[in-house]
Design an enzyme around this catalytic site. Structure first.
Site, PDB file in Angstrom:
ATOM      1  N   ASP A  76      36.683 -15.023  48.749  1.00  0.00           N
ATOM      2  CA  ASP A  76      36.354 -13.633  48.425  1.00  0.00           C
ATOM      3  C   ASP A  76      35.941 -12.853  49.666  1.00  0.00           C
ATOM      4  OD1 ASP A  76      36.952 -14.269  45.849  1.00  0.00           O
ATOM      5  OD2 ASP A  76      34.943 -13.947  45.034  1.00  0.00           O
ATOM      6  N   ASP A  86      30.058 -13.273  51.141  1.00  0.00           N
ATOM      7  CA  ASP A  86      29.985 -13.299  49.679  1.00  0.00           C
ATOM      8  C   ASP A  86      29.181 -14.523  49.271  1.00  0.00           C
ATOM      9  OD1 ASP A  86      30.856 -12.306  47.008  1.00  0.00           O
ATOM     10  OD2 ASP A  86      31.807 -14.282  46.905  1.00  0.00           O
ATOM     11  N   GLU A 125      27.991 -17.170  45.794  1.00  0.00           N
ATOM     12  CA  GLU A 125      28.109 -17.601  44.401  1.00  0.00           C
ATOM     13  C   GLU A 125      26.748 -18.125  43.983  1.00  0.00           C
ATOM     14  OE1 GLU A 125      30.608 -16.810  42.689  1.00  0.00           O
ATOM     15  OE2 GLU A 125      32.017 -16.347  44.300  1.00  0.00           O
ATOM     16  N   HIS A 156      32.887 -19.487  38.831  1.00  0.00           N
ATOM     17  CA  HIS A 156      33.199 -20.049  40.153  1.00  0.00           C
ATOM     18  C   HIS A 156      33.627 -21.516  40.131  1.00  0.00           C
ATOM     19  CE1 HIS A 156      29.163 -21.630  39.707  1.00  0.00           C
ATOM     20  NE2 HIS A 156      28.600 -20.448  39.887  1.00  0.00           N
ATOM     21  N   HIS A 212      36.439 -17.420  41.391  1.00  0.00           N
ATOM     22  CA  HIS A 212      35.670 -16.861  42.499  1.00  0.00           C
ATOM     23  C   HIS A 212      35.295 -17.981  43.469  1.00  0.00           C
ATOM     24  CE1 HIS A 212      34.308 -12.836  40.655  1.00  0.00           C
ATOM     25  NE2 HIS A 212      35.307 -13.311  39.934  1.00  0.00           N
TER      26      HIS A 212
END
Length: 230
Positions: free
Chosen positions: A155, A7, A9, A57, A150
């Site tokens: 995640d 994942d 960000e 985030h 997040h």
């Protein structure tokens, strides 16, 4: 089979408009079981952090300015990814940012043929249902209480659990059972071959003797309105 669930960000939604990747989290899986090996890094995007992205985030530019550039971490990241399939939620988004960062430093992009999109899998398996990571965690009873904001590694860890459920659930033992069955079948075949090669025995007689038939008729005769007497 080795797979990497990952994942990212970012500073926004579109790398073509100048948005950058600021965090990546990767989880290694072998045969859909996490091995415990992970890769996690923050990157200095060398630009501002929009308030809307920071609200998602929690990564401020003052925090990220102290982190290395993507170019300083790329070799370690690519070594961890190897040539494994790469699993992500809405994978086109994450691949877009990863390949943008690679392009900015003159590196070859990651082949999109390696992309496994769990959103596409979830839509096929649960048509019409919500397919966000939160919704899928709720559907499969995966604890996400510690997910306040997040975070790429968190995640990825949650997605690894969701991916297992989307692709058959936690019954990993069934694969072992299938392998055992194959072994048993193979062994059975060997046993039959051995039996065929052994000494041949004449078939044993299984028909009733005259004495046994007489006792049977006597027994039936004592049954009132016996079906066998008709």
């Amino acid at each position: 089979m080795r797979e990497i669930v990952f994942d990212t960000e970012t500073t926004g939604l579109d790398p073509a408009s100048g948005d950058r990747m600021v965090e990546i989290g990767c989880v290694e899986m072998i045969n859909r079981v996490p091995t415990g090996a992970t890769f996690h890094a923050y990157f200095n995007p060398q630009r501002d952090m929009p308030a809307a992205a920071e609200a998602v985030h929690g990564l401020s530019i003052s925090f990220l300015e102290q982190k290395p550039l993507f170019s300083e971490q790329v070799d370690e990241l690519m070594e961890f990814l190897g040539d494994a399939p790469l699993v992500a939620h809405n994978a086109g988004f994450d691949f877009g940012f990863l390949n943008n960062e690679l392009a900015l430093i003159g590196r070859e992009p990651v082949d999109r043929g390696r992309m496994v999109d769990t959103v596409a899998i979830a839509r096929k398996r649960h048509p019409g249902a919500k397919v966000s990571l939160d919704a899928l965690c709720t559907r499969y009873g995966i604890d996400r209480s510690h997910r306040v904001k997040h975070g790429a590694l968190l995640d990825a860890e949650l997605l690894a659990q969701v991916y297992v459920e989307l692709t058959g659930g936690r019954q990993i033992g069934l694969e072992l059972a299938a392998e055992t069955t194959v072994v048993e079948v193979a062994f059975s075949g060997q046993a039959q071959s051995a039996a065929a090669a052994g000494p041949r025995r004449e078939p044993r007689p299984h028909s009733a003797t005259a004495e046994e038939l007489a006792r049977h008729q006597e027994f039936i005769g004592r049954i009132e309105k016996s079906l066998w007497s008709n």
